[in-house]
Write an enzyme that holds these catalytic residues in place. Structure first.
Site, short mmCIF file in Angstrom:
data_model
loop_
_atom_site.label_atom_id
_atom_site.label_comp_id
_atom_site.label_asym_id
_atom_site.label_seq_id
_atom_site.Cartn_x
_atom_site.Cartn_y
_atom_site.Cartn_z
N HIS A 244 0.86 -1.18 0.00
CA HIS A 244 0.00 0.00 0.00
C HIS A 244 0.90 1.24 0.00
CE1 HIS A 244 -2.89 2.90 1.71
NE2 HIS A 244 -3.84 2.06 1.40
N ASP A 321 2.94 -4.35 8.01
CA ASP A 321 1.72 -3.56 7.83
C ASP A 321 0.55 -4.55 7.87
OD1 ASP A 321 -0.54 -2.36 6.81
OD2 ASP A 321 0.40 -1.60 4.98
N GLN A 324 -4.49 -5.02 6.45
CA GLN A 324 -5.39 -5.88 5.68
C GLN A 324 -5.43 -7.31 6.26
OE1 GLN A 324 -8.13 -5.30 3.68
NE2 GLN A 324 -6.95 -3.56 2.98
N LYS A 347 -10.61 -0.91 10.02
CA LYS A 347 -10.69 -2.09 9.15
C LYS A 347 -11.01 -3.35 9.93
CE LYS A 347 -8.05 -0.17 5.38
NZ LYS A 347 -6.85 -0.19 4.54
N CYS A 485 -4.76 2.70 -3.73
CA CYS A 485 -3.48 3.09 -3.09
C CYS A 485 -2.44 2.00 -3.22
CB CYS A 485 -3.67 3.44 -1.61
SG CYS A 485 -4.89 4.71 -1.33
C1 LIG Z 1 -5.89 0.59 4.35
C2 LIG Z 1 -4.48 0.20 4.31
C3 LIG Z 1 -3.48 1.03 4.81
C4 LIG Z 1 -3.76 2.42 5.31
O1 LIG Z 1 -4.61 2.40 6.40
P1 LIG Z 1 -5.22 3.78 6.94
O2 LIG Z 1 -6.27 3.33 7.89
O3 LIG Z 1 -5.79 4.49 5.74
O4 LIG Z 1 -4.13 4.54 7.59
C5 LIG Z 1 -2.18 0.57 4.79
N1 LIG Z 1 -1.89 -0.64 4.31
C6 LIG Z 1 -2.82 -1.47 3.82
C7 LIG Z 1 -2.42 -2.82 3.32
C8 LIG Z 1 -4.15 -1.09 3.79
O5 LIG Z 1 -5.07 -1.91 3.29
#
Ligand SMILES: *Cc1c(COP(=O)(O)O)cnc(C)c1O
Length: 529
Positions: A244, A321, A324, A347, A485
Site C-alpha cells: 500500500h 503492515d 489488511q 478495518k 493506493c
Molecule cells: C488501508 C491500508 C493502509 C492504510 O490504512 P489507513 O487506515 O488508511 O491509515 C495501509 N496498508 C494497507 C495494506 C491497507 O489496506
C-alpha cells in the site's frame, strides 16, 4: 484453522456446468424494519444520577472521594521528581474505588478483560451477526445494501456504536492528568483498551502498544523515528511492490531525507512476492524491512514469517503492515517475531481515527520521541526536556480516547465470533466468488496468489473500473473501483485500476450471487453495444 492450513482445505462448490447459473434473489426484499433490530433502549439515564456530585457528598463519601483522589495523585505523580524516575508509576495497578454504574465502570477495565469469556463457536451465524450491524439494513438505489467495500473500511457493530455513546454519556474526560472521578474512569477504560489490543495480538505487555491515528500514521511514526536515528547516507530500506502507498511513501520520504535508497521485493504475474530475490536485495547497508502482511488488491497473504527470519539472520528489524490482515487472520506478534506491527481500527469493525503500533520493548526504548508536547514528558524546563517512557513517549497531547475504547469493543466483537471462524467464513466466500466470477466470459480476475484472503480484483475490458463501480452502486452493491493506493502492485500486472469486492464476516453467499448477476448484466450490456 490457520491460513497455512487452508491449502489442504477442500470446498464443496456447486458444479455449475458451463453456463453460469446463479440463484436469483427474491424479487422484493423485505422493507427495512429498524424496529426488528436489537438496538437496546438507552439503559442509562443521561447525566448519570449515581455519579458523585462534588458539593453534595456526605462526610463519609467525601473522605472516600478524597482518598481516591489522593491515591490517584500518588500513582500519577512520582513523589520525588528529582529522582528522575517514574519506574514506580504503574497505571495498570490504579484501581479506582468507584461504584459500578451499570457499565462495568468502577471495576478496573483490566480485570474485565481477564474475566471475559470468549465464545469460539464453530460456525459463523451470519444472520445473528448481521443484526448487530444496523447500517446493513437499508436500501440503496432501491436494493438491499451489499457492503463489499470492506477492504477500504468495515461497518461497526452495536457493541462499538453503543459503547461509544455510553462512554460519552457517562464517563468522558481527559485522561492521565485528571484529579477527579471521570478522569479516573476514562483513564481506566483507555488503558484497558490498550490491554485488550495487547492480548488480541499476543503482545508481551500493554506497554508494547502505542495508539495512533491509523496504519498510515503508525508507519510514519516508525519511519520518522527510526529513520532519523539510524538511517545514514548510503543505507537502504526494503519494502515490496505489493505494498500500500502507506508503506511506500513514508519510507521514500525518509530515504530521500537521509540519502538512503528504497528497494522493493518484486512480484510475479500471480501477484505473489518473489521471495527468492530478497537475499539479493539485502546488503550490509540494509537498515530496515517494511512489508505488508496481506495485499489489498489481489488478497495475497505474504510469507512474512520467512521474510522476518531472513531479515533477522542479517540483524535487520522488520515492520509488518497488518492493515489488511488484522481482521481476517490470527495475528500473534510474538510468534511472528516482528519488530513492529501496525494496523487501523476502522478495518476491524472499530472506529476510524484510531490505530495501533506494536513495537518490541528494545526498539521502543531506543527510538527517539516523535511529536513533542504534553504527556510525552517527565520533566520540562525552558532549556531541556526529559522524555517519558514508552508508550507515553509516543503519545503526545490528548489522544483519541473514545475511539481507543471503541476499538477495544470492536476486538471484543471479533473475539466473540472467533477470528478462526471469521477466517474460514471469508475464505469460503472469497473462493466461491472467484469461482462464480471466473465463469463469466468477458471478466478477468487479476492475479492468482497461492495464499489469499477476502479480496478479488476484476477487470472488464471495455468499461473503465469507476463506471463498473457506478453500475454496481445502482444495484445497491458497494465495491471499490480505482487504484486502491497500490499503484505499483496493479502496474506490475499491467493494470491501472480494478473493481474490487472485499468480504467481511457479515457478508453472505446470496450477496455474492447478487454481485455475479449484476456483473453478468454489465458484461452483457457491453457486448450488446
Ligand atoms: C488501508 C491500508 C493502509 C492504510 O490504512 P489507513 O487506515 O488508511 O491509515 C495501509 N496498508 C494497507 C495494506 C491497507 O489496506
Amino acid at each position: 484453522m490457520y491460513l497455512n492450513e487452508l491449502d489442504n482445505f477442500h470446498f464443496d462448490l456447486p458444479d455449475l456446468g458451463t453456463a453460469p447459473q446463479v440463484a436469483v434473489p427474491n424479487a422484493a426484499p423485505d422493507e427495512l424494519d429498524l424496529s426488528a433490530l436489537p438496538i437496546p433502549a438507552a439503559s442509562s439515564p443521561v447525566g448519570n444520577v449515581d455519579a458523585p456530585q462534588i458539593g453534595s457528598l456526605s462526610a463519609a463519601d467525601e473522605e472516600l472521594f478524597k482518598g481516591v483522589i489522593a491515591k490517584y495523585f500518588s500513582d500519577e505523580v512520582p513523589s520525588a521528581p528529582s529522582s528522575g524516575s517514574t519506574d514506580d508509576v504503574q497505571p495498570e495497578k490504579k484501581n479506582c474505588l468507584l461504584k459500578d454504574n451499570g457499565f462495568g465502570i468502577g471495576i478496573p477495565e483490566t480485570d474485565i478483560v481477564r474475566n471475559l469469556h470468549y465464545d469460539e463457536a464453530d460456525t459463523v451465524n451470519t444472520e445473528e451477526i448481521r443484526k448487530q450491524f444496523p447500517i446493513l439494513h437499508q436500501k440503496v438505489n432501491g436494493h438491499d445494501l451489499v457492503w463489499f467495500d470492506n477492504g477500504a473500511t468495515t461497518q461497526k457493530p452495536l457493541r462499538v456504536i453503543d459503547g461509544l455513546s455510553e462512554f460519552y454519556k457517562t464517563d468522558y474526560s481527559n485522561i492521565h492528568r485528571g484529579a477527579h472521578t471521570l478522569a479516573a474512569r476514562s483513564t481506566d477504560q483507555y488503558e484497558g483498551a490498550r490491554e485488550k489490543v495487547a492480548r488480541f495480538i499476543n503482545a508481551p505487555a500493554k506497554e508494547n502498544i502505542l495508539f495512533v491515528r491509523g496504519t498510515t500514521e503508525g508507519i510514519n511514526l516508525v519511519a520518522q523515528t527510526f529513520g532519523r536515528k539510524f538511517l545514514e547516507k548510503g543505507d537502504n530500506v526494503i519494502v515490496s511492490t505489493l505494498d500500500h502507498h502507506a508503506n511506500i511513501v513514508p519510507w521514500q520520504q525518509m530515504c530521500k531525507l537521509q540519502g538512503a535508497e528504497l528497494r522493493a521485493i518484486p512480484i510475479d504475474k500471480n501477484g505473489d512476492l518473489i521471495l527468492s530475490e530478497l537475499e539479493q536485495l539485502i546488503t550490509p547497508h540494509t537498515k530496515f524491512i517494511s512489508v505488508g502482511h496481506v495485499n489489498n488488491t489481489f488478497g495475497t497473504i505474504n510469507d512474512v514469517e520467512s521474510i522476518i527470519r531472513t531479515a533477522h539472520s542479517h540483524n535487520i528489524p522488520v515492520l509488518i503492515d497488518g492493515a489488511q490482515s488484522i481482521a481476517h487472520t490470527k495475528v500473534d506478534v510474538q510468534q511472528l517475531d516482528c519488530d513492529f506491527f501496525v494496523f487501523s481500527g476502522h478495518k476491524i469493525y472499530g472506529p476510524s481515527g484510531i490505530g495501533v503500533v506494536y513495537g518490541k520493548k528494545e526498539w521502543l526504548e531506543q527510538l527517539p520521541p516523535w511529536q513533542g508536547g504534553g504527556n510525552m514528558i517527565k520533566d520540562v524546563t525552558i532549556e531541556h526536556t526529559e522524555f517519558n517512557e514508552p508508550p507515553a513517549r509516543f503519545e503526545a497531547g490528548t489522544p483519541n480516547i473514545a475511539d481507543a475504547i471503541g476499538l477495544g469493543y470492536a476486538l471484543d466483537f471479533v473475539q466473540s465470533v472467533g477470528i478462526h471462524n471469521i477466517e474460514r467464513h471469508e475464505h469460503e466466500l472469497t473462493e466461491y466468488a472467484r469461482q462464480q466470477i471466473s465463469r463469466i466470459p468477458g471478466i478477468t480476475i487479476m492475479g492468482n496468489p497461492k495464499k489469499r484472503v477476502s479480496v478479488i480484483s476484476l477487470d472488464i475490458p471495455g468499461i473503465p473500473a469507476p463506471q463498473v463501480g457506478q453500475l454496481l452502486d445502482k444495484e445497491g452493491i458497494a465495491v471499490r473501483a480505482g487504484h486502491h493506493c497500490a499503484q505499483p502492485a496493479l502496474r506490475a500486472l499491467g493494470y491501472e485500476m480494478s473493481v474490487r469486492p472485499t468480504f467481511a464476516v457479515y457478508n453472505t453467499k446470496e450477496e455474492v450471487d447478487r454481485l455475479v448477476i449484476a456483473l453478468q448484466k454489465i458484461v452483457a450490456d457491453v457486448q450488446n453495444r
